[in-house]
Design an enzyme around this catalytic site. Structure first.
Site, mmCIF file in Angstrom:
data_model
loop_
_atom_site.group_PDB
_atom_site.id
_atom_site.type_symbol
_atom_site.label_atom_id
_atom_site.label_comp_id
_atom_site.label_asym_id
_atom_site.label_seq_id
_atom_site.Cartn_x
_atom_site.Cartn_y
_atom_site.Cartn_z
ATOM 1 C CE LYS A 1 -4.034 1.465 2.728
ATOM 2 N NZ LYS A 1 -4.839 1.110 3.924
ATOM 3 C CB SER B 1 -8.180 2.169 2.881
ATOM 4 O OG SER B 1 -7.326 1.695 3.909
ATOM 5 C CB SER C 1 -8.102 -0.755 5.656
ATOM 6 O OG SER C 1 -9.025 0.292 5.705
#
Lengths: 69, 469
Positions: free
Chosen positions: B81, B156, B180
């Site tokens: 990420k 996310s 997430s």
């Protein structure tokens, strides 16, 4: 009512300090959400002992593991 | 090099590189080519650093030729990420406000993966400031679901899940503050682990909520998640909130059979909110555990809704505190969705915030006593309904339809409690998108969860990969 007005005034002043401007609908929604959270917290806090303190979560994780073992 | 290599599990490709059946360079080239080919349809990466990855793979091959073995990820392509800081690389955090942000230091998590020999392909797509579960990203557009690009990839850590499902990388890390890691893993049909609060250092990871933030691995098997976790777990003096409890060899116990294990099944609050097809898939997953010899134990699980609300108080109040300087200076650079969510955190009083913190330890004690005194893990749904399409989400935003469920309804309460949880795929809906369950464990019971997940895969078969070219 006085308390709600005080809460609304506090939220207004905090938001203003951060440059946030809400319209009337947004402000009402935020106040309602805050009231809902306040009611929930009051109910849950009633289950705490006077001596319970924040900051012990790390210890609580370890204690929970040991208790389970 | 065939795309088939890219579809291997992480542990298997690592073994082939170790045995010199494959070179790190040929594996890295295959992944880079695949990632570049899929970028236009799936938007997996925010920044794909092919040059650095190939140089790193060449160095790994040189080390192997010289007999220097770096560690259990030697030569294995991964990516993470785009919120884990690497010195000198732009780390966008999915926001216009960080579009040119070059951190001056590297995250402990990345340093540990580098030391284990991993080849880092770059920054994966993510929701703006990790603030929505749909994967919406203003810089490059949302990551798309490899099972069907019209559907959300979750968030996310959208790119972390989509890139693993699309076989562009063998594993990734995301962050999980309210779901997430587990949500996109469930939505893209891969395995995702939320470790116990404090198990992995957050030093150099973009903060959203210092009380609830965690890093977690995503991969195509439980074994691969175990490998990734073992490489990064353990105390870090640079993250004072990281646990002093020693890390474990999370692969060592994977082979333990299910016989003698006890799986808690909630009597209320979870399954009754699920659609019929999700309930059926969950029941089948429980039957797999039962056939393997595990006992299913019904338990009265505390209502997750107050825990979810308490977690929300902490996340929003802390996010507002962290973002206050940026909001004051550049509010217009936030998208309205993210800005309004963070601004809500300003409305809590100090007393309310502390009350939410104060309740955490006692709620945890109650939950552990209720559930883990009787079972090794708690089986819960991930999404209660089929994965929504982007069109359905947009219609929900516009008020045209009711989204009808909160994506994080079954996840955020677990973050509030600080417990570990493993999301596992277990079938698909009529729309062809994955369905998943999660196994929640006692504090620091990651090895137990990974063992159960691995045994589930052995019995049910590994989850399929999407039929991408």
């Amino acid at each position: 009512m006085q308390v709600e007005a005080a809460v609304a005034s506090r939220i207004d002043s905090v938001l203003a300090a951060h440059g946030v401007r809400l319209d009337a609908r947004q402000a009402a929604a935020m106040l309602e959400e805050n009231r809902r959270y306040g009611a929930l917290l009051s109910e849950l806090v009633a289950t705490l002992r006077f001596e319970d303190e924040p900051g012990f979560f790390r210890l609580a994780l370890d204690a929970a593991t040991d208790a389970k073992r | 090099m065939s795309d088939e290599v890219c579809r291997l599990p992480l542990a298997e490709v690592a073994a082939k590189i170790r045995a010199k059946e494959l070179s790190a360079l040929e594996v890295a080239r295959a992944c880079v080519q695949r990632a570049e080919r899929l970028q236009s349809t799936l938007t997996l990466f925010i920044s794909l650093d092919a040059e650095r990855a190939l140089a790193s793979a060449r160095a790994a091959d040189a080390d192997a030729a010289a007999g220097r073995w770096r560690g259990p990820l030697h030569g294995v392509p991964v990516a993470h990420k785009d919120q884990f800081y690497r010195r000198g690389r732009i780390v966008s955090c999915g926001s216009r406000l960080r579009a040119d942000f070059r951190p001056g230091y590297t995250a402990t998590l990345l340093e540990r993966l580098d030391a284990a020999g991993a080849v880092d392909l770059g920054g994966l797509n993510m929701s703006e400031f990790a603030c929505n579960p749909y994967g919406l990203n203003v810089l490059v557009g949302r990551a798309r679901n490899p099972w069907n690009p019209d559907f959300i990839a979750g968030g996310s850590s959208s790119g972390s899940a989509a890139a693993v499902a699309a076989a562009a990388v063998f594993g990734s890390f995301g962050s999980d503050t309210g779901g997430s890691v587990r949500l996109p893993a469930a939505i893209c049909g891969v395995v995702g682990l939320l470790p116990t609060n404090g198990r992995i250092s957050r030093h150099g990871m973009m903060p959203l909520s210092f009380s609830l933030d965690n890093a977690g691995p995503l991969a195509r098997t439980a074994r691969d998640c175990a490998r990734l976790l073992a490489c990064v777990a353990g105390h870090d003096p640079l993250d004072p909130a990281s646990s002093a409890r020693p890390a474990e060899d999370y692969e060592a116990g994977l082979a333990r059979p299910l016989r003698g294990r006890r799986i808690a099944v909630p009597k209320r609050h979870y399954y009754e909110h699920c659609s019929a097809e999700v309930r059926t898939a969950l029941s089948k997953s429980l039957a797999v555990f039962e056939r393997g010899g595990a006992a299913l134990v019904e338990v009265e699980v505390p209502d997750p809704r107050p825990l979810d609300a308490l977690g929300n108080v902490l996340i929003l109040a802390e996010a507002a505190t962290i973002h206050a300087p940026l909001l004051r200076a550049r509010a217009a650079d936030y998208t309205p969705l993210v800005r309004s969510r963070i601004e809500f955190g300003f409305s809590f009083s100090a007393q309310q915030y502390i009350e939410a913190l104060n309740l955490r330890a006692s709620r945890l004690a109650t939950f552990v006593e209720t559930v883990f005194a009787r079972a090794d893990a708690l089986h819960l749904p991930m999404l209660a309904h089929a994965v929504p399409s982007m069109a359905e989400v947009e219609a929900g935003f516009a008020g045209q339809t009711d989204l009808s469920f909160n994506l994080a309804a079954n996840t955020r309460s677990i973050n509030y409690l600080g417990l570990p949880s493993l999301a596992m795929p277990c079938g698909s809906s009529a729309n062809g998108l994955p369905i998943a369950f999660q196994l929640v464990g006692a504090p620091f019971a990651e090895a137990t969860l990974l063992n159960l997940g691995h045994q589930y895969e052995q019995a049910a078969g590994a989850a399929p990969l999407p039929p991408l070219p």
